[in-house]
Design an enzyme around this catalytic site. Structure first.
Site, PDB file in Angstrom:
ATOM      1  CG  HIS A 270      -4.170  -4.183  -1.999  1.00 22.75           C
ATOM      2  ND1 HIS A 270      -4.048  -2.853  -1.662  1.00 22.75           N
ATOM      3  CD2 HIS A 270      -2.917  -4.606  -2.298  1.00 22.75           C
ATOM      4  CE1 HIS A 270      -2.774  -2.491  -1.769  1.00 22.75           C
ATOM      5  NE2 HIS A 270      -2.071  -3.531  -2.144  1.00 22.75           N
TER       6      HIS A 270
ATOM      7  CG  ASP B 228      -8.282  -4.129  -6.752  1.00 19.77           C
ATOM      8  OD1 ASP B 228      -7.598  -4.055  -7.795  1.00 19.77           O
ATOM      9  OD2 ASP B 228      -7.792  -4.108  -5.609  1.00 19.77           O
TER      10      ASP B 228
ATOM     11  CD  GLN C 171      -1.849  -8.646  -8.245  1.00 18.93           C
ATOM     12  OE1 GLN C 171      -1.236  -9.213  -9.163  1.00 18.93           O
ATOM     13  NE2 GLN C 171      -1.231  -7.875  -7.372  1.00 18.93           N
TER      14      GLN C 171
ATOM     15  CE  LYS D  72      -0.411  -4.088  -8.206  1.00 16.08           C
ATOM     16  NZ  LYS D  72       0.635  -4.333  -7.227  1.00 16.08           N
TER      17      LYS D  72
ATOM     18  CB  CYS E  97      -1.304  -4.052   0.985  1.00 13.21           C
ATOM     19  SG  CYS E  97       0.243  -3.157   0.873  1.00 13.21           S
TER      20      CYS E  97
HETATM   21  C1  LIG Z   1      -5.302  -6.455  -5.668  1.00 10.79           C
HETATM   22  C2  LIG Z   1      -4.564  -5.158  -5.536  1.00 10.79           C
HETATM   23  N1  LIG Z   1      -5.254  -4.030  -5.380  1.00 10.79           N
HETATM   24  C3  LIG Z   1      -4.638  -2.840  -5.273  1.00 10.79           C
HETATM   25  C4  LIG Z   1      -3.273  -2.727  -5.322  1.00 10.79           C
HETATM   26  C5  LIG Z   1      -2.632  -1.380  -5.206  1.00 10.79           C
HETATM   27  O1  LIG Z   1      -2.028  -1.003  -6.403  1.00 10.79           O
HETATM   28  P1  LIG Z   1      -1.440   0.469  -6.594  1.00 10.79           P
HETATM   29  O2  LIG Z   1      -0.402   0.625  -5.508  1.00 10.79           O
HETATM   30  O3  LIG Z   1      -0.852   0.477  -7.949  1.00 10.79           O
HETATM   31  O4  LIG Z   1      -2.555   1.422  -6.428  1.00 10.79           O
HETATM   32  C6  LIG Z   1      -2.519  -3.883  -5.482  1.00 10.79           C
HETATM   33  C7  LIG Z   1      -1.035  -3.818  -5.547  1.00 10.79           C
HETATM   34  O5  LIG Z   1      -0.291  -4.021  -4.678  1.00 10.79           O
HETATM   35  C8  LIG Z   1      -3.168  -5.129  -5.573  1.00 10.79           C
HETATM   36  O6  LIG Z   1      -2.488  -6.269  -5.706  1.00 10.79           O
END
Ligand SMILES: Cc1ncc(COP(=O)(O)O)c(C=O)c1O
Length: 412
Positions: A125, A203, A206, A229, A369
């Site tokens: 992401h 990270d 998910q 999430k 993203c």
């Molecule tokens: C794998 C992953 N990393 C990071 C993010 C970013 O999450 P946040 O906007 O809560 O920081 C997301 C969410 O869209 C994601 O799916």
């Protein structure tokens, strides 16, 4: 899925939003990878905190302030325990993006220089790409990528080869890809990274909401995730760090509770975890996240995973019946989290999402993203359907019906 009160219908009815209708149709929510819906216990915990226990934390001696302290500190204990981490190495952040930036700023700027490399994967992401781009540019370090194969998976041999080059200082990778759905072999990866003397960051955005995650057993130096999430409110994320690394790091943001003492020209830092929490923290949001992890804990994370794995298997089976539909990522539900990205020949992903919307079905379309990954996949965008504890096979049927009707509207 078993629940304290028993039954699937009960789980869905725990989420007030499913009482809503759109154009007379029930809400079919298949976008939990973007953000989850919230059970009443979370909404009520936040409201109860604000209504009955609100005071600033770690500042007041009066009884109300002590209730607020207990709520915030208790939230940290519960959240750390849920993820198999220690309480004082569990730091609340705004979201996972801020947690990764914290490491990039506070660890990265002190530990990286010319000749060093950061290794990430093609499936990250933007939140786990751009902080490293900025860091590497500033410090004169290299940013390299591990390839994702045609099945959407990483190669441990390729990781070994990268680590053998001897310049990798940090390896950052997702636990579950938000596009491919792939569950990466995180414990094997962190063991290799550690053996090579590098630092690992995972990270877990998910993963934590959808499967039992034991941060201690995974052995990452940093493990980050995001509350919204995981059935929690927006505005709260989590960074679990290895104690000796956190202790050696300078702070990320300064001011407020992260300070031990301040003189005219200098200051000293508080103990963990306060050292990394500048200013008034997200107290009500942390209380809400605690209610969320308590709720997930009562459902049982193994049950949550089993339920979502079965839904994902059903989704893969049903989507395969739509002509021209191509799924990206692993073919088997066992290798995936609860999300499936796909394209349909002759339809733009945004049209797919809009046609689904007309049937009351919420799915996401776009680059998610993950623009570098889109380039690797040779597409600009995909549609993505993702499940949560409240979904049922009927939700997948509604999606597939909408896709079949959509193809007819497009004359395909
Ligand atoms: C794998 C992953 N990393 C990071 C993010 C970013 O999450 P946040 O906007 O809560 O920081 C997301 C969410 O869209 C994601 O799916």
């Amino acid at each position: 899925m078993r629940t304290p009160s028993g039954g699937r219908a009960r789980v869905r009815s725990d989420f007030p939003i499913f009482a809503r209708e759109f154009d007379g149709r029930p809400l079919v929510y298949l976008d939990s990878a973007a953000t989850s819906q919230k059970p009443a216990v979370v909404i009520e915990a936040v409201a109860d905190h604000l209504r009955n226990h609100n005071a600033n934390v770690h500042r007041g001696v009066y009884a109300l302030a002590q209730e607020a302290d207990a709520a915030y500190d208790g939230a940290r204990r519960a959240v750390a325990g849920f993820a198999g981490a220690q309480t004082d190495t569990t730091i609340f952040t705004k979201n996972v993006t801020e947690a990764i930036n914290l490491v990039a700023y506070a660890w990265g700027r002190a530990n990286l220089g010319p000749g060093d490399a950061v290794l990430i994967t093609q499936a990250e992401h933007h939140a786990n790409i751009v902080p490293w781009q900025v860091l590497c540019r500033e410090r004169g370090a290299a940013l390299r990528y591990l390839e994702v194969d045609e099945n959407g998976e990483l190669s441990l041999a390729a990781l070994d080869a990268e680590l053998a080059r001897g310049d990798v200082r940090l390896v950052a990778f997702t636990h579950v890809s938000n596009v491919l759905g792939t569950i990466n072999p995180v414990a094997e990866m962190t063991a290799r990274v550690r053996a090579a003397g590098a630092v690992s960051l995972i990270d877990g955005a998910q993963a934590v909401p959808h499967m039992a995650v034991d941060v201690g057993a995974i052995g990452a130096d940093f493990y980050a995730w995001t509350g919204h999430k995981a059935l929690g409110p927006t505005g709260v994320g989590v960074l679990h760090g290895r104690r000796e690394i956190l202790e050696a790091m300078e702070p990320f943001l300064t001011g407020g509770d992260m300070i031990a003492s301040v003189d005219f020209q200098s200051a000293t830092w508080n103990e963990l975890p306060a050292k990394f929490e500048a200013g008034t923290p997200m107290v009500a949001e942390a209380v809400g996240l605690r209610a969320a992890v308590d709720y997930l804990g009562r459902l049982g994370m193994d049950q949550v995973r089993a339920h979502e794995r079965a839904l994902t298997a059903y989704m893969l089976e049903r989507l395969a019946q739509v002509p021209g539909l191509r799924v990206v990522g692993p073919a088997e539900a066992d290798a995936r989290g609860g999300l499936v990205s796909f394209t349909i020949d002759g339809m733009h992903p945004h049209d797919i999402a809009e046609l689904a919307n007309r049937a009351g079905v919420c799915i996401r379309a776009g680059h998610h993203c993950a623009q570098p990954l889109m380039r690797c996949l040779g597409v600009n965008a995909t549609a993505r359907a993702s499940v949560g504890v409240y979904n049922e096979p009927a939700d997948i049927d509604a999606l597939v019906d909408a896709l079949v009707r959509g193809r007819e509207i497009f004359g395909l």
